[in-house]
Design an enzyme around this catalytic site. Structure first.
Site, PDB file in Angstrom:
ATOM      1  N   GLY A 299       0.915  -1.197  -0.025  1.00 45.61           N
ATOM      2  CA  GLY A 299      -0.004  -0.304   0.062  1.00 45.61           C
ATOM      3  C   GLY A 299       0.380   1.119  -0.603  1.00 45.61           C
TER       4      GLY A 299
ATOM      5  N   LYS B  48     -13.363  -2.016   8.376  1.00 47.25           N
ATOM      6  CA  LYS B  48     -12.236  -1.521   9.841  1.00 47.25           C
ATOM      7  C   LYS B  48     -12.866  -2.749  10.837  1.00 47.25           C
ATOM      8  CE  LYS B  48      -9.573   1.063   7.676  1.00 47.25           C
ATOM      9  NZ  LYS B  48      -8.358   0.332   7.393  1.00 47.25           N
TER      10      LYS B  48
ATOM     11  N   ALA C  58      -4.623  -6.578  -4.133  1.00 47.11           N
ATOM     12  CA  ALA C  58      -5.018  -7.307  -2.432  1.00 47.11           C
ATOM     13  C   ALA C  58      -6.695  -7.417  -2.838  1.00 47.11           C
ATOM     14  CB  ALA C  58      -4.693  -6.487  -1.551  1.00 47.11           C
TER      15      ALA C  58
ATOM     16  N   TYR D 156      -8.840   2.028  11.626  1.00 48.48           N
ATOM     17  CA  TYR D 156      -9.504   3.428  11.503  1.00 48.48           C
ATOM     18  C   TYR D 156     -10.418   3.381  12.973  1.00 48.48           C
ATOM     19  CZ  TYR D 156     -11.929   8.521  11.284  1.00 48.48           C
ATOM     20  OH  TYR D 156     -12.774   9.087  12.127  1.00 48.48           O
TER      21      TYR D 156
ATOM     22  N   TYR E 266     -17.845   7.854   7.396  1.00 47.16           N
ATOM     23  CA  TYR E 266     -16.395   6.957   7.232  1.00 47.16           C
ATOM     24  C   TYR E 266     -17.450   5.775   6.522  1.00 47.16           C
ATOM     25  CZ  TYR E 266     -12.300   4.862   7.506  1.00 47.16           C
ATOM     26  OH  TYR E 266     -10.569   3.608   7.450  1.00 47.16           O
TER      27      TYR E 266
ATOM     28  N   ARG F 256      -3.557  10.191   0.762  1.00 48.44           N
ATOM     29  CA  ARG F 256      -4.140  10.177  -0.609  1.00 48.44           C
ATOM     30  C   ARG F 256      -5.723   9.536  -0.551  1.00 48.44           C
ATOM     31  NH1 ARG F 256      -2.281   9.668  -7.069  1.00 48.44           N
ATOM     32  NH2 ARG F 256      -4.066   8.524  -7.878  1.00 48.44           N
TER      33      ARG F 256
ATOM     34  N   LEU G  99      -3.872  -1.196   9.770  1.00 45.17           N
ATOM     35  CA  LEU G  99      -3.681   0.296  10.171  1.00 45.17           C
ATOM     36  C   LEU G  99      -5.158   0.137  10.202  1.00 45.17           C
ATOM     37  CD1 LEU G  99      -1.496   2.519  10.355  1.00 45.17           C
ATOM     38  CD2 LEU G  99      -1.104   0.864   8.643  1.00 45.17           C
TER      39      LEU G  99
ATOM     40  N   SER H 131      -1.126  -1.819   4.211  1.00 44.63           N
ATOM     41  CA  SER H 131      -0.917   0.063   4.788  1.00 44.63           C
ATOM     42  C   SER H 131      -2.003  -0.205   3.644  1.00 44.63           C
ATOM     43  CB  SER H 131      -0.139   0.576   5.211  1.00 44.63           C
ATOM     44  OG  SER H 131      -0.568   1.858   4.377  1.00 44.63           O
TER      45      SER H 131
HETATM   46  P1  ZID Z   1      -2.317   5.861   1.544  1.00 45.27           P
HETATM   47  O1  ZID Z   1      -3.534   6.321  -0.520  1.00 45.27           O
HETATM   48  O2  ZID Z   1      -0.949   6.102   1.098  1.00 45.27           O
HETATM   49  O3  ZID Z   1      -2.923   4.234   1.022  1.00 45.27           O
HETATM   50  C1  ZID Z   1      -3.520   3.173   0.757  1.00 45.27           C
HETATM   51  C2  ZID Z   1      -2.485   3.092  -0.792  1.00 45.27           C
HETATM   52  O4  ZID Z   1      -4.148   1.359  -0.405  1.00 45.27           O
HETATM   53  C3  ZID Z   1      -2.758   3.538  -1.775  1.00 45.27           C
HETATM   54  O5  ZID Z   1      -1.352   3.334  -2.035  1.00 45.27           O
HETATM   55  C4  ZID Z   1      -3.490   2.773  -2.257  1.00 45.27           C
HETATM   56  O6  ZID Z   1      -3.271   2.556  -3.682  1.00 45.27           O
HETATM   57  C5  ZID Z   1      -3.762   1.269  -2.280  1.00 45.27           C
HETATM   58  N1  ZID Z   1      -4.901   0.324  -2.074  1.00 45.27           N
HETATM   59  C6  ZID Z   1      -6.361   1.066  -2.689  1.00 45.27           C
HETATM   60  N2  ZID Z   1      -6.454  -0.337  -3.446  1.00 45.27           N
HETATM   61  C7  ZID Z   1      -5.999  -1.313  -3.244  1.00 45.27           C
HETATM   62  C8  ZID Z   1      -5.787  -2.918  -3.577  1.00 45.27           C
HETATM   63  N3  ZID Z   1      -6.826  -3.041  -4.298  1.00 45.27           N
HETATM   64  N4  ZID Z   1      -4.485  -3.590  -3.272  1.00 45.27           N
HETATM   65  C9  ZID Z   1      -3.810  -3.294  -3.689  1.00 45.27           C
HETATM   66  N5  ZID Z   1      -3.480  -1.685  -2.923  1.00 45.27           N
HETATM   67  C10 ZID Z   1      -4.764  -0.467  -3.013  1.00 45.27           C
HETATM   68  O7  ZID Z   1      -3.721   6.535   2.705  1.00 45.27           O
HETATM   69  P2  ZID Z   1      -3.720   6.164   4.723  1.00 45.27           P
HETATM   70  O8  ZID Z   1      -1.997   6.024   4.103  1.00 45.27           O
HETATM   71  O9  ZID Z   1      -4.630   7.062   4.562  1.00 45.27           O
HETATM   72  O10 ZID Z   1      -3.964   4.427   4.059  1.00 45.27           O
HETATM   73  C11 ZID Z   1      -3.243   3.518   4.614  1.00 45.27           C
HETATM   74  C12 ZID Z   1      -3.657   2.940   5.943  1.00 45.27           C
HETATM   75  O11 ZID Z   1      -4.464   3.841   6.808  1.00 45.27           O
HETATM   76  C13 ZID Z   1      -4.748   2.842   5.438  1.00 45.27           C
HETATM   77  O12 ZID Z   1      -5.468   1.167   6.222  1.00 45.27           O
HETATM   78  C14 ZID Z   1      -6.027   3.200   5.855  1.00 45.27           C
HETATM   79  O13 ZID Z   1      -7.137   3.071   6.439  1.00 45.27           O
HETATM   80  C15 ZID Z   1      -4.816   3.687   7.334  1.00 45.27           C
HETATM   81  N6  ZID Z   1      -6.331   4.941   7.700  1.00 45.27           N
HETATM   82  C16 ZID Z   1      -5.630   6.171   7.703  1.00 45.27           C
HETATM   83  C17 ZID Z   1      -5.825   7.615   8.218  1.00 45.27           C
HETATM   84  C18 ZID Z   1      -5.932   9.118   7.333  1.00 45.27           C
HETATM   85  O14 ZID Z   1      -6.135  10.044   8.003  1.00 45.27           O
HETATM   86  N7  ZID Z   1      -5.252   9.101   6.058  1.00 45.27           N
HETATM   87  C19 ZID Z   1      -6.934   6.784   9.234  1.00 45.27           C
HETATM   88  C20 ZID Z   1      -7.005   5.990   9.768  1.00 45.27           C
HETATM   89  C21 ZID Z   1      -6.749   5.073   8.868  1.00 45.27           C
HETATM   90  C22 ZID Z   1      -8.304   7.895   8.836  1.00 45.27           C
HETATM   91  O15 ZID Z   1      -9.207   7.437   8.079  1.00 45.27           O
HETATM   92  N8  ZID Z   1     -10.037  11.391  11.291  1.00 45.27           N
HETATM   93  C23 ZID Z   1     -10.342  10.878   9.985  1.00 45.27           C
HETATM   94  C24 ZID Z   1      -9.854   9.365   9.580  1.00 45.27           C
HETATM   95  C25 ZID Z   1      -8.585   9.067   9.787  1.00 45.27           C
HETATM   96  C26 ZID Z   1      -8.154   8.829  11.167  1.00 45.27           C
HETATM   97  C27 ZID Z   1      -8.585  10.260  11.957  1.00 45.27           C
END
Ligand code: ZID
Length: 229
Positions: free
Chosen positions: A8, A189, A71, A171, A181, A222, A169, A119
């Site tokens: 990810g 989640k 994935a 939430y 959400y 993103r 990761l 991730s």
């Molecule tokens: P990111 O865009 O860097 O990473 C997500 C990645 O997943 C991207 O590179 C996509 O290309 C990839 N992806 C999507 N679909 C697929 C697939 N089918 N196969 C392979 N790869 C795929 O974003 P990120 O860093 O936010 O996300 C990473 C993890 O962190 C995810 O599990 C999120 O749900 C989790 N997360 C992120 C946040 C946040 O704020 N960025 C929070 C909690 C968990 C959150 O959403 N308040 C509001 C929101 C949040 C927290 C607090």
């Protein structure tokens, strides 16, 4: 040395990148898994030197190898034939979870992974409240964001060194009501957190590894920009 596989990573803004950087800073070799639709952009950023490879302690790190990874698919047989006509997947091969596991083993032998990071998440209907979510949207969110962890532990667990660790990761919306959400992402989640407990029990016994999830705070990645847009 230790090796991590971080699934990810497609730019230098998300959690995956930050975790990869921290692991590299601690001395690990880091391979990443990148979603095929964003693989080309990511590779161009890397070639043009637009990714910030600085380490917190000073100096630089680099990615050992980028593996295309979708994935949603466990094996080559699960990849729909229509994807062959999708220009975002043109020229990209071996991106199912099992094929990536096989490529990791071919490149590095087995066992070869100490730290496995999940991730990634995707919920096509994230902007719709759960009560308006379609079955297809809900199942897509669960498939990309929760089952993907089960499949990664199932298929990459055998490549992990005993004492290794898996982390994903999560939430807070999986535990409490957080409007916005949607699309089944809160459900995904919840599943991810429940599955983490069961996988910790099972994979702990099978492979001698730990499985944990971190409930993350807000990060302007993103993926986060897709929420509430
Ligand atoms: P990111 O865009 O860097 O990473 C997500 C990645 O997943 C991207 O590179 C996509 O290309 C990839 N992806 C999507 N679909 C697929 C697939 N089918 N196969 C392979 N790869 C795929 O974003 P990120 O860093 O936010 O996300 C990473 C993890 O962190 C995810 O599990 C999120 O749900 C989790 N997360 C992120 C946040 C946040 O704020 N960025 C929070 C909690 C968990 C959150 O959403 N308040 C509001 C929101 C949040 C927290 C607090």
């Amino acid at each position: 040395g230790k090796r991590a596989f971080v699934a990810g990573v497609a730019d230098d803004n998300g959690y995956g990148w930050a975790i990869a950087r921290a692991l590299a800073g601690a001395g690990a070799s880091v391979c990443v898994g990148t979603w095929p639709p964003v693989l080309g952009i990511f590779q161009r950023l890397r070639e043009k030197g637009r990714l910030d490879f600085s380490l917190e302690q000073g100096g630089e790190w680099d990615i050992e190898k980028v593996y295309p990874l979708d994935a949603l698919y466990d094996t080559l047989d699960d990849v729909p034939t229509e994807l062959a006509d999708d220009k975002r997947y043109r020229g990209v091969e071996k991106f199912s979870i099992q094929e990536v596991a096989d490529a990791l083993e071919a490149d590095h032998g087995s066992p070869c992974i100490d730290v496995l990071v999940h991730s990634l998440a995707n919920g096509p209907e994230v902007s719709k409240p759960l009560v308006e979510t379609s079955r297809a949207g809900y199942l897509a969110a669960l498939s990309a964001s929760a089952y993907s962890l089960v499949s990664m532990v199932q298929r990459m667990g055998p490549l992990m060194r005993p004492g290794g660790a898996v982390v994903s990761l999560s939430y807070l919306a999986g535990e409490r009501v957080i409007p916005g959400y949607g699309g089944g992402m809160s459900s995904a989640k919840s599943a991810l957190e429940g599955d983490t407990r069961t996988l910790a029990y099972e994979a702990g016994r099978r492979y001698g590894i730990r499985v944990n999830t971190i409930s993350a705070g807000p990060l302007a990645s993103r993926a986060a920009k897709a929420i509430g847009s």
